[in-house]
Each structure stands twice: as structure tokens, then as C-alpha cells.
Write a protein that holds these residues in place. Sequence first.
Motif, PDB file in Angstrom:
ATOM      1  N   GLY A  63       0.792  -1.223   0.000  1.00 26.83           N
ATOM      2  CA  GLY A  63       0.000   0.000   0.000  1.00 26.83           C
ATOM      3  C   GLY A  63       0.823   1.271   0.000  1.00 26.83           C
ATOM      4  O   GLY A  63       0.289   2.356  -0.258  1.00 26.83           O
ATOM      5  N   ALA A  64       2.132   1.168   0.298  1.00 25.26           N
ATOM      6  CA  ALA A  64       2.977   2.354   0.293  1.00 25.26           C
ATOM      7  C   ALA A  64       3.224   2.800  -1.146  1.00 25.26           C
ATOM      8  O   ALA A  64       3.423   1.971  -2.034  1.00 25.26           O
ATOM      9  N   PRO A  65       3.231   4.121  -1.393  1.00 23.42           N
ATOM     10  CA  PRO A  65       3.407   4.600  -2.768  1.00 23.42           C
ATOM     11  C   PRO A  65       4.808   4.367  -3.319  1.00 23.42           C
ATOM     12  O   PRO A  65       4.985   4.179  -4.517  1.00 23.42           O
ATOM     13  N   GLN A  66       5.799   4.406  -2.448  1.00 27.56           N
ATOM     14  CA  GLN A  66       7.181   4.263  -2.888  1.00 27.56           C
ATOM     15  C   GLN A  66       7.958   3.381  -1.916  1.00 27.56           C
ATOM     16  O   GLN A  66       7.586   3.221  -0.750  1.00 27.56           O
ATOM     17  N   ALA A  67       9.056   2.834  -2.399  1.00 29.16           N
ATOM     18  CA  ALA A  67       9.933   2.034  -1.541  1.00 29.16           C
ATOM     19  C   ALA A  67      10.823   2.945  -0.707  1.00 29.16           C
ATOM     20  O   ALA A  67      11.200   4.032  -1.139  1.00 29.16           O
ATOM     21  N   MET A  68      11.140   2.503   0.488  1.00 29.09           N
ATOM     22  CA  MET A  68      12.073   3.203   1.362  1.00 29.09           C
ATOM     23  C   MET A  68      13.449   2.560   1.208  1.00 29.09           C
ATOM     24  O   MET A  68      13.571   1.328   1.245  1.00 29.09           O
ATOM     25  N   THR A  69      14.471   3.384   1.033  1.00 28.63           N
ATOM     26  CA  THR A  69      15.843   2.890   0.924  1.00 28.63           C
ATOM     27  C   THR A  69      16.652   3.424   2.094  1.00 28.63           C
ATOM     28  O   THR A  69      16.585   4.619   2.411  1.00 28.63           O
ATOM     29  N   VAL A  70      17.406   2.554   2.744  1.00 26.35           N
ATOM     30  CA  VAL A  70      18.234   2.984   3.876  1.00 26.35           C
ATOM     31  C   VAL A  70      19.638   2.404   3.727  1.00 26.35           C
ATOM     32  O   VAL A  70      19.838   1.360   3.105  1.00 26.35           O
ATOM     33  N   ASP A  71      20.596   3.106   4.298  1.00 25.67           N
ATOM     34  CA  ASP A  71      21.988   2.641   4.358  1.00 25.67           C
ATOM     35  C   ASP A  71      22.568   3.202   5.637  1.00 25.67           C
ATOM     36  O   ASP A  71      22.936   4.379   5.702  1.00 25.67           O
ATOM     37  N   PHE A  72      22.628   2.365   6.692  1.00 22.89           N
ATOM     38  CA  PHE A  72      23.037   2.825   8.005  1.00 22.89           C
ATOM     39  C   PHE A  72      24.138   1.942   8.587  1.00 22.89           C
ATOM     40  O   PHE A  72      24.097   0.718   8.463  1.00 22.89           O
ATOM     41  N   GLN A  73      25.096   2.571   9.209  1.00 26.71           N
ATOM     42  CA  GLN A  73      26.123   1.871   9.974  1.00 26.71           C
ATOM     43  C   GLN A  73      25.873   2.197  11.437  1.00 26.71           C
ATOM     44  O   GLN A  73      25.842   3.372  11.824  1.00 26.71           O
ATOM     45  N   THR A  83      22.017   7.156   5.496  1.00 22.11           N
ATOM     46  CA  THR A  83      21.078   7.907   4.665  1.00 22.11           C
ATOM     47  C   THR A  83      19.768   7.142   4.559  1.00 22.11           C
ATOM     48  O   THR A  83      19.736   5.915   4.691  1.00 22.11           O
ATOM     49  N   MET A  84      18.704   7.887   4.310  1.00 24.41           N
ATOM     50  CA  MET A  84      17.421   7.255   4.023  1.00 24.41           C
ATOM     51  C   MET A  84      16.735   8.079   2.949  1.00 24.41           C
ATOM     52  O   MET A  84      16.907   9.306   2.870  1.00 24.41           O
ATOM     53  N   SER A  85      15.961   7.417   2.106  1.00 18.30           N
ATOM     54  CA  SER A  85      15.294   8.131   1.024  1.00 18.30           C
ATOM     55  C   SER A  85      14.021   7.403   0.620  1.00 18.30           C
ATOM     56  O   SER A  85      13.881   6.190   0.810  1.00 18.30           O
ATOM     57  N   MET A  86      13.101   8.164   0.075  1.00 21.49           N
ATOM     58  CA  MET A  86      11.876   7.633  -0.497  1.00 21.49           C
ATOM     59  C   MET A  86      11.494   8.545  -1.656  1.00 21.49           C
ATOM     60  O   MET A  86      11.190   9.721  -1.436  1.00 21.49           O
ATOM     61  N   LYS A  87      11.612   8.039  -2.864  1.00 24.71           N
ATOM     62  CA  LYS A  87      11.404   8.828  -4.076  1.00 24.71           C
ATOM     63  C   LYS A  87      12.351  10.019  -4.046  1.00 24.71           C
ATOM     64  O   LYS A  87      13.557   9.854  -4.016  1.00 24.71           O
ATOM     65  N   ASP A  88      11.824  11.254  -4.031  1.00 23.44           N
ATOM     66  CA  ASP A  88      12.685  12.441  -4.068  1.00 23.44           C
ATOM     67  C   ASP A  88      13.133  12.894  -2.687  1.00 23.44           C
ATOM     68  O   ASP A  88      14.018  13.748  -2.561  1.00 23.44           O
ATOM     69  N   ALA A  89      12.518  12.373  -1.645  1.00 18.78           N
ATOM     70  CA  ALA A  89      12.858  12.782  -0.285  1.00 18.78           C
ATOM     71  C   ALA A  89      14.098  12.035   0.198  1.00 18.78           C
ATOM     72  O   ALA A  89      14.143  10.805   0.179  1.00 18.78           O
ATOM     73  N   LYS A  90      15.101  12.792   0.621  1.00 22.24           N
ATOM     74  CA  LYS A  90      16.354  12.193   1.078  1.00 22.24           C
ATOM     75  C   LYS A  90      16.847  12.903   2.332  1.00 22.24           C
ATOM     76  O   LYS A  90      16.617  14.098   2.512  1.00 22.24           O
ATOM     77  N   ALA A  91      17.543  12.121   3.180  1.00 24.96           N
ATOM     78  CA  ALA A  91      18.088  12.715   4.398  1.00 24.96           C
ATOM     79  C   ALA A  91      19.331  11.966   4.848  1.00 24.96           C
ATOM     80  O   ALA A  91      19.428  10.746   4.692  1.00 24.96           O
ATOM     81  N   ASP A  92      20.282  12.729   5.391  1.00 26.64           N
ATOM     82  CA  ASP A  92      21.451  12.152   6.050  1.00 26.64           C
ATOM     83  C   ASP A  92      21.181  12.167   7.546  1.00 26.64           C
ATOM     84  O   ASP A  92      20.558  13.100   8.066  1.00 26.64           O
ATOM     85  N   VAL A  93      21.660  11.150   8.228  1.00 25.22           N
ATOM     86  CA  VAL A  93      21.456  11.045   9.667  1.00 25.22           C
ATOM     87  C   VAL A  93      22.781  10.745  10.352  1.00 25.22           C
ATOM     88  O   VAL A  93      23.579   9.934   9.863  1.00 25.22           O
TER      89      VAL A  93
END
Length: 244
Positions: A63-73, A83-93
Motif C-alpha cells: 500500500g505504500a506509494p514508494q519504496a524506502m531505501t536505507v543505508d546505516f552503519q 542515509t534514508m530516502s523515499m522517491k525524491d525525499a532524502k536525508a542524512d542522519v
Amino acid sequence: MKRNAVLTAALVCLAATGLAGCGEQGSDEPFAGQSADDIAAKAVKATRDAESVRIAGTSKPQGAPQAMTVDFQVDEQDNCQGTMSMKDAKADVRQAGQSAYVKGNEPFWQAALQGQPGTDKAIAQLQGKWVKSKPGDSSTQGMCDKQSMLAAMDDDKSERKGLKRGETTEVEGKEALTLTKEQGDGEKLTLYVATEGEPFILKTVTQGGKQPGEATFTDYNAKVRVEQPPAGEVVDPAKVSVSG
């Protein structure tokens, strides 16, 4: 006569094997004699007991519109970066101990603020900045907690029962044994377990079901070095003005 026959057989065996020993030999098969469920249990424990790990993958809940991508250490001391992103939304943590920071682009903050009054003005003040937050807040919840990220593997132990052993393959250059399980709802789970050293999980793949996705697990026990953002690039969200 019987004693001599046994002695003769032993001597023949020693000669034929170059004094390497007789009887059942060690198997080259990884995890010889162990069931798939036992291997999975050991893999989950080894993965959760590791001092640190890097987890990279994608997930798309039903049901989610887009996939969530994560890359965390992440490590056991609440240090993490990724980092995490979903479509155009991106963020560094980044998080070092009790200090957590998020640096998102405009689509990320649009999604996070969900059109609250003053959203555009707030975003203008957040662009290019690291927003300091408390660990575990809604924007980074679970992302910088190693055990929380891995808890799903161990919450319902029945989910990793009834696995079947598969072939060996390679994941990121490391040999791995595949363990598979098919659920009644069309979901198929595949675990890739390291065959050398600690039985770490190297990859998981979920096909079908309510939350298909995959993740790779690397850099086990590596030092997680997190740099605090420069003070001039840090914003306290409590001081962001949304009026006027």
C-alpha cells in the motif's frame, strides 16, 4: 582369527589414507549435521551480538506509494551514520551517543512537516542545515538503535521455523549458505548466512507478502566514526520560526 582380521583391516586403512585416519571423515559441507532452523537461530544471535554492522536495503510495505531505501552503519553505543530516502525525499542522519542530527532536502521536510502552518518558512530555515533532535524521535525512530533495527528478526521466532537449506553462493565476496521458507500468503523469505567465521547474516530477501524488500549486512564489528556537524550548520528545531 577375528582379532587378526581387525588388525589387518586397520593397517590397510592407514596405508590407503596415508596415516590420515580411518572411519567417517570431516565434511566440507557448511554447517554439516545442523538443521536450517538451528543455523538460522545461530545466525540471528551472531548478528545481534556483533558490536556493529552496516545495513543497506529497500523495503516497500503493502500500500505504500514508494519504496524506502536505507543505508546505516550502527553500533552498540548509539553511534550511527547513514542515509534514508523515499522517491525524491532524502536525508542524512548522524548520531553520536545522545546527540542526533538530520539533514534533509526539501521533499523530505515537506513529508515530515506534512503541510503544517508555516511549513514553507520552516523549510527555508532548515535547508542545508543539520537539525538536532533527541534520539528516537519520529524522524529517526529506530534508525540509530542497532537492536531495534534487528529486533524484527527475533520478535517472532516462529517466522524462522521451517526453513530449508539451499545452495551456497556469494554475497559481497563472502561465501553464504541460503536458507529459504515459503509462507502461505505467497511470501518467500531467503536468508544468506556466512559459512566462514561467525555465522553472520549477510543478506535477507523477502519476496511477496505484505512487506517485500531486501537488505545486505556488511562491515561487522567495524568502528563507527561519527563526526559532529559544525556548530554553524546546526539548527535547534525549537528555535525555528514559522510565523510572521
